[in-house]
Design a protein around this motif. Structure first.
Motif, PDB file in Angstrom:
ATOM      1  N   ARG A  76       0.787  -1.404   0.028  1.00 12.03           N
ATOM      2  CA  ARG A  76       0.294   0.004   0.143  1.00 12.03           C
ATOM      3  C   ARG A  76       0.965   1.260  -0.026  1.00 12.03           C
ATOM      4  NH1 ARG A  76      -0.684  -2.426   5.073  1.00 12.03           N
ATOM      5  NH2 ARG A  76       0.034  -0.981   6.847  1.00 12.03           N
ATOM      6  N   VAL A  97       1.000   0.675  -5.340  1.00 11.95           N
ATOM      7  CA  VAL A  97       0.045   1.738  -5.744  1.00 11.95           C
ATOM      8  C   VAL A  97       0.952   2.379  -6.157  1.00 11.95           C
ATOM      9  CG1 VAL A  97      -1.539   3.578  -4.675  1.00 11.95           C
ATOM     10  CG2 VAL A  97      -1.431   1.189  -3.553  1.00 11.95           C
ATOM     11  N   TYR A 100      -0.367   7.892  -5.579  1.00  7.43           N
ATOM     12  CA  TYR A 100      -1.776   8.153  -4.889  1.00  7.43           C
ATOM     13  C   TYR A 100      -1.989   9.426  -4.686  1.00  7.43           C
ATOM     14  CZ  TYR A 100       1.841   7.016  -1.442  1.00  7.43           C
ATOM     15  OH  TYR A 100       3.117   7.100  -0.659  1.00  7.43           O
ATOM     16  N   SER A 101      -0.947  10.206  -4.560  1.00  4.28           N
ATOM     17  CA  SER A 101      -0.977  11.837  -4.202  1.00  4.28           C
ATOM     18  C   SER A 101       0.454  12.253  -4.577  1.00  4.28           C
ATOM     19  CB  SER A 101      -1.777  12.264  -3.227  1.00  4.28           C
ATOM     20  OG  SER A 101      -1.658  13.863  -3.295  1.00  4.28           O
ATOM     21  N   ALA A 300      -4.490  10.966   0.029  1.00  5.70           N
ATOM     22  CA  ALA A 300      -3.697   9.905  -0.585  1.00  5.70           C
ATOM     23  C   ALA A 300      -4.122   8.735   0.254  1.00  5.70           C
ATOM     24  CB  ALA A 300      -2.093  10.271   0.030  1.00  5.70           C
ATOM     25  N   ASN A 303      -6.908   7.402  -1.969  1.00  4.52           N
ATOM     26  CA  ASN A 303      -6.525   6.853  -3.097  1.00  4.52           C
ATOM     27  C   ASN A 303      -5.677   5.257  -2.782  1.00  4.52           C
ATOM     28  OD1 ASN A 303      -7.561   8.654  -4.625  1.00  4.52           O
ATOM     29  ND2 ASN A 303      -5.564   9.746  -4.639  1.00  4.52           N
ATOM     30  N   ILE A 304      -4.972   5.182  -1.813  1.00  8.29           N
ATOM     31  CA  ILE A 304      -4.256   4.254  -1.567  1.00  8.29           C
ATOM     32  C   ILE A 304      -5.259   2.994  -1.293  1.00  8.29           C
ATOM     33  CG2 ILE A 304      -2.812   3.011   0.232  1.00  8.29           C
ATOM     34  CD1 ILE A 304      -1.449   5.618   0.552  1.00  8.29           C
ATOM     35  N   THR A 307      -6.981   1.966  -4.743  1.00  7.29           N
ATOM     36  CA  THR A 307      -5.976   1.090  -5.506  1.00  7.29           C
ATOM     37  C   THR A 307      -5.605  -0.042  -5.122  1.00  7.29           C
ATOM     38  OG1 THR A 307      -4.998   3.289  -6.324  1.00  7.29           O
ATOM     39  CG2 THR A 307      -3.849   1.421  -7.024  1.00  7.29           C
ATOM     40  N   THR A 308      -5.349  -0.281  -3.757  1.00  6.50           N
ATOM     41  CA  THR A 308      -4.909  -1.580  -3.158  1.00  6.50           C
ATOM     42  C   THR A 308      -5.861  -2.589  -3.433  1.00  6.50           C
ATOM     43  OG1 THR A 308      -3.525  -0.483  -1.633  1.00  6.50           O
ATOM     44  CG2 THR A 308      -4.034  -2.677  -1.140  1.00  6.50           C
TER      45      THR A 308
END
Ligand code: NAI
Length: 345
Positions: A76, A97, A100-101, A300, A303-304, A307-308
């Motif tokens: 992650r 990932v 993420y930002s 972040a 998003n993490i 996406t994970t």
């Protein structure tokens, strides 16, 4: 049902992943411990493990996870220097990932720089004590200064944009310079020689390990400010300390530290710090340390988590195919394949 063991989890991880736990579909096991050869046992009946920057996913851990039937290691985070991807190839899939930002990290880097050179950390403590004196608080303008950015990927480029907004001259070094980017690339030596401020945004590899060492510091301008929000081992911390003691390095802002694994992310107040080098660095008036915090924004984290979970689902629902897999092939790690159509192995 996909069972996932999350290692090294904190409250903010649980909060961002909680919404993805669905009865009958996914089952989460949040563990505070880091993943090691010993704690790998906690993933025994799991299909996936989810790890962070300081989980040590070495060959022995990978072998254990395979033995327990774990199919996928989901990082992650973006950096993967803590995973033996080469050993994992052919045995267990590794996904990450990739972004993420970049803003979170780049903005934190600028926050550290401004805090340091405008002495905000000192001012905060002084005024809380009703000490309104300005002695010793003189800073310098960023406008017109030269910043050297090492690594012009996602984060490096956002940091470049921020620096340009401040009216700074930007020079950069990248082992793989981006064509037509409008970035003024120079050699690493030239960057060391010309920069008033140096910011590291490249990955940790054998090649970049201790890229800022005694020899590099020797080449730098007197009073240089060194920023590292990338990975600790990019800097030889002993050489940095020597540079600070010699008044060659004007300031250092570190969000990462080579030996951070046993210290960062935990409350160690009330304990005697065993790492003399870190204690000495923190005691310096011109050093600011944050504990690998640059990524930590709401955006972040969200998003993490997204996406994970997509990575893990994509692997199980899409015949083992995942865009964000780290695929070791022909001696190289293939990091990102958009629309990957075939399995890594
Ligand atoms: P990226 O992969 O987009 O960019 C990395 C850049 O470094 C690429 O342009 C690449 O060509 C360049 N590079 C590779 N080898 C190099 C070398 N030997 N010398 C100079 N440049 C080299 O990665 P991104 O997303 O910009 O992240 C950069 C680093 O930031 C990550 O590797 C990670 O270690 C760190 N990071 C730190 C976080 C924190 O919370 N402090 C959070 C996220 C990432």
């Amino acid at each position: 049902m996909i069972r996932i063991a999350f290692f090294e989890t904190k409250d903010y991880d649980k909060a961002s992943f909680a919404q993805y736990e669905k009865e009958g579909e996914t089952e989460f096991r949040f563990l505070e411990t880091k993943l090691t050869e010993v704690t790998a046992d906690l993933a025994k009946d799991c299909d996936a493990v989810c790890v962070f920057v300081n989980d040590n996913v070495n060959a022995a851990v990978i072998d254990k996870l395979c033995e327990y039937g774990v199919k996928i290691i989901a990082l992650r985070c973006a950096g993967f220097n803590n995973v033996d991807v080469r050993h994992a190839y052919g045995k267990i899939h590794v996904v990450r990932v990739p972004a993420y930002s970049p803003y979170a990290v780049a903005e934190h880097t600028m926050a550290l720089l401004l805090t340091s050179i405008r002495r905000i950390h000192k001012a905060y403590i002084r005024t809380r004590d009703f000490n309104f004196s300005l002695n010793g608080m003189t800073g310098f303008d960023l406008h017109g200064k030269t910043v050297g950015v090492v690594g012009t990927g996602r984060i490096g480029r956002v940091f470049i944009d921020i620096c340009r907004g401040f009216g700074m001259n930007v020079i950069a070094y990248d082992a793989y310079p981006a064509a037509d980017s409008g970035i003024d690339y120079v050699t690493l030596d030239e960057l060391f020689e010309r920069s008033d401020i140096i910011s590291l945004h490249c990955p940790l590899t054998d090649e970049t390990h201790h890229m800022v060492n005694a020899e590099a510091i020797e080449k730098m301008k007197k009073g240089v400010v060194i920023l590292n929000t990338s990975r600790g081992a990019l800097i030889d911390a002993d050489a940095l300390l020597d540079g600070i003691r010699a008044r060659k390095v004007g300031a250092a802002c570190l969000d990462v530290y080579e030996e951070e694994a046993e210290l960062f992310f935990e409350d160690r107040s009330g304990h005697i710090l065993n790492d003399e080098r870190l204690a000495r660095l923190i005691s310096m008036p011109n050093v600011i340390v944050t504990s690998h915090q640059a990524f930590l924004t709401n955006e972040a984290l969200s998003n993490i988590a997204e996406t994970t979970m997509n990575n893990i689902r994509s692997y199980f629902d899409n015949d083992g195919i995942c865009d964000n897999e780290l695929c070791y092939r022909d001696g190289k790690i293939d990091t990102l394949k958009k629309d990957r159509r075939e399995r890594c192995f």
